[in-house]
Scaffold this motif. Structure first.
Motif, PDB file in Angstrom:
ATOM      1  N   ARG A  86       0.819  -1.289  -0.057  1.00 18.53           N
ATOM      2  CA  ARG A  86       0.096  -0.012  -0.034  1.00 18.53           C
ATOM      3  C   ARG A  86       0.652   1.306   0.039  1.00 18.53           C
ATOM      4  NH1 ARG A  86      -4.615  -0.095   4.488  1.00 18.53           N
ATOM      5  NH2 ARG A  86      -5.142  -1.825   2.797  1.00 18.53           N
ATOM      6  N   VAL A  87       1.814   1.186   0.728  1.00 14.67           N
ATOM      7  CA  VAL A  87       2.838   2.295   0.992  1.00 14.67           C
ATOM      8  C   VAL A  87       3.441   2.529  -0.568  1.00 14.67           C
ATOM      9  CG1 VAL A  87       4.928   3.495   1.886  1.00 14.67           C
ATOM     10  CG2 VAL A  87       3.264   2.406   3.229  1.00 14.67           C
ATOM     11  N   ARG A  88       4.008   1.530  -1.125  1.00 16.33           N
ATOM     12  CA  ARG A  88       4.496   1.614  -2.445  1.00 16.33           C
ATOM     13  C   ARG A  88       3.544   2.351  -3.387  1.00 16.33           C
ATOM     14  NH1 ARG A  88       8.250  -3.840  -2.542  1.00 16.33           N
ATOM     15  NH2 ARG A  88       9.894  -2.966  -1.000  1.00 16.33           N
ATOM     16  N   ARG A  89       2.470   1.619  -3.385  1.00 20.34           N
ATOM     17  CA  ARG A  89       1.183   2.132  -4.245  1.00 20.34           C
ATOM     18  C   ARG A  89       1.030   3.461  -4.445  1.00 20.34           C
ATOM     19  NH1 ARG A  89      -3.575  -0.395  -2.892  1.00 20.34           N
ATOM     20  NH2 ARG A  89      -2.527  -2.162  -3.139  1.00 20.34           N
ATOM     21  N   LYS A  90       0.992   4.023  -2.921  1.00 18.97           N
ATOM     22  CA  LYS A  90       0.766   5.368  -2.747  1.00 18.97           C
ATOM     23  C   LYS A  90       1.972   6.206  -3.276  1.00 18.97           C
ATOM     24  CE  LYS A  90      -2.584   5.324   0.884  1.00 18.97           C
ATOM     25  NZ  LYS A  90      -3.118   5.716   2.342  1.00 18.97           N
ATOM     26  N   LEU A  91       3.153   5.736  -3.013  1.00 21.54           N
ATOM     27  CA  LEU A  91       4.242   6.514  -3.372  1.00 21.54           C
ATOM     28  C   LEU A  91       4.351   6.726  -4.917  1.00 21.54           C
ATOM     29  CD1 LEU A  91       7.614   6.233  -1.732  1.00 21.54           C
ATOM     30  CD2 LEU A  91       7.897   5.954  -4.162  1.00 21.54           C
ATOM     31  N   TRP A  92       4.093   5.595  -5.812  1.00 25.53           N
ATOM     32  CA  TRP A  92       3.912   5.658  -7.335  1.00 25.53           C
ATOM     33  C   TRP A  92       2.938   6.398  -7.474  1.00 25.53           C
ATOM     34  CZ3 TRP A  92       7.466   4.891 -10.697  1.00 25.53           C
ATOM     35  CH2 TRP A  92       8.476   4.081 -10.452  1.00 25.53           C
ATOM     36  N   LEU A  93       1.776   6.471  -7.151  1.00 26.85           N
ATOM     37  CA  LEU A  93       0.567   7.318  -7.352  1.00 26.85           C
ATOM     38  C   LEU A  93       1.120   8.990  -7.165  1.00 26.85           C
ATOM     39  CD1 LEU A  93      -2.184   7.334  -7.976  1.00 26.85           C
ATOM     40  CD2 LEU A  93      -2.931   7.542  -5.754  1.00 26.85           C
ATOM     41  N   ARG A  94       1.651   9.258  -6.228  1.00 30.78           N
ATOM     42  CA  ARG A  94       2.153  10.625  -6.031  1.00 30.78           C
ATOM     43  C   ARG A  94       3.274  10.922  -6.934  1.00 30.78           C
ATOM     44  NH1 ARG A  94       3.271  10.822   0.614  1.00 30.78           N
ATOM     45  NH2 ARG A  94       0.793  10.915   1.005  1.00 30.78           N
ATOM     46  N   ARG A  95       4.209   9.856  -7.562  1.00 32.64           N
ATOM     47  CA  ARG A  95       5.306  10.249  -8.439  1.00 32.64           C
ATOM     48  C   ARG A  95       4.559  10.313  -9.872  1.00 32.64           C
ATOM     49  NH1 ARG A  95       9.648   5.810  -7.092  1.00 32.64           N
ATOM     50  NH2 ARG A  95      10.290   6.534  -5.135  1.00 32.64           N
ATOM     51  N   ILE A  96       3.567   9.740 -10.194  1.00 35.99           N
ATOM     52  CA  ILE A  96       2.689   9.682 -11.359  1.00 35.99           C
ATOM     53  C   ILE A  96       1.788  10.919 -11.564  1.00 35.99           C
ATOM     54  CG2 ILE A  96       1.414   8.635 -13.060  1.00 35.99           C
ATOM     55  CD1 ILE A  96       2.865   6.173 -12.289  1.00 35.99           C
ATOM     56  N   THR A  97       1.116  11.346 -10.268  1.00 32.96           N
ATOM     57  CA  THR A  97       0.032  12.223 -10.385  1.00 32.96           C
ATOM     58  C   THR A  97       0.543  13.640 -11.004  1.00 32.96           C
ATOM     59  OG1 THR A  97      -1.054  11.078  -8.579  1.00 32.96           O
ATOM     60  CG2 THR A  97      -1.878  13.591  -9.074  1.00 32.96           C
ATOM     61  N   LEU A  98       1.543  14.135 -10.577  1.00 28.86           N
ATOM     62  CA  LEU A  98       2.184  15.596 -10.486  1.00 28.86           C
ATOM     63  C   LEU A  98       2.371  15.584 -12.239  1.00 28.86           C
ATOM     64  CD1 LEU A  98       2.599  18.394  -9.785  1.00 28.86           C
ATOM     65  CD2 LEU A  98       5.027  17.563  -9.066  1.00 28.86           C
ATOM     66  N   PRO A  99       3.250  14.679 -12.858  1.00 30.96           N
ATOM     67  CA  PRO A  99       3.660  14.975 -14.353  1.00 30.96           C
ATOM     68  C   PRO A  99       2.258  14.779 -15.082  1.00 30.96           C
ATOM     69  CG  PRO A  99       5.124  13.496 -13.457  1.00 30.96           C
ATOM     70  CD  PRO A  99       3.951  13.839 -12.239  1.00 30.96           C
ATOM     71  N   VAL A 100       1.525  13.847 -14.695  1.00 24.75           N
ATOM     72  CA  VAL A 100       0.116  13.814 -15.681  1.00 24.75           C
ATOM     73  C   VAL A 100      -0.758  15.039 -15.389  1.00 24.75           C
ATOM     74  CG1 VAL A 100      -2.174  12.552 -15.602  1.00 24.75           C
ATOM     75  CG2 VAL A 100       0.137  11.460 -15.357  1.00 24.75           C
ATOM     76  N   ALA A 101      -0.830  15.529 -14.207  1.00 27.55           N
ATOM     77  CA  ALA A 101      -1.503  16.758 -14.139  1.00 27.55           C
ATOM     78  C   ALA A 101      -1.068  17.878 -14.894  1.00 27.55           C
ATOM     79  CB  ALA A 101      -1.674  17.206 -12.640  1.00 27.55           C
TER      80      ALA A 101
END
Length: 119
Positions: free
Chosen positions: A41-56
């Motif tokens: 779960r922690v790794r998934r949230k970390l990857w989500l944070r890494r991907i969210t900003l560039p996509v936005a």
């Protein structure tokens, strides 16, 4: 090559060293996969944070591209329609390169100083 001092320190163990070793050599506690779920779960949230900003940023650039192109075109047409003697008079009011570089250096030193104060 291992130092003799390190080897001697490893051989000389007192009661506290043996007690600590026995505590840490015990078998891991069975938690029915709870630890693995938390790590996943922690790794998934970390990857989500890494991907969210560039996509936005990409979506924002796609949305803002057409208005920005229209703005640049409008400013260019406005500059072309200005009388020729107006543009040189505006050039005198712009800051010199030396002033811009000095301001950038002061800003850099201020940011570096503030980051040092936070630590």
């Amino acid at each position: 090559m291992i130092s003799k001092i390190i080897n001697m320190a490893e051989r000389m163990k007192d009661e506290q060293d043996r007690l600590l070793e026995s505590m840490f050599e015990s078998a891991p506690i069975a938690d029915n996969g709870f630890s693995n779920q938390i790590v996943r779960r922690v790794r998934r949230k970390l990857w989500l944070r890494r991907i969210t900003l560039p996509v936005a940023v990409g979506i924002g650039l796609l949305i803002a591209f057409r208005p920005m192109a229209a703005l640049v075109t409008g400013v260019y047409e406005l500059l072309l329609s200005m009388p020729g003697d107006l543009v040189p008079s505006l050039e005198g009011s712009l800051p010199s390169l030396q002033l811009i570089v000095t301001g950038a250096l002061v800003l850099g030193v201020a940011m570096f100083s503030l980051s040092m104060l936070e630590d």
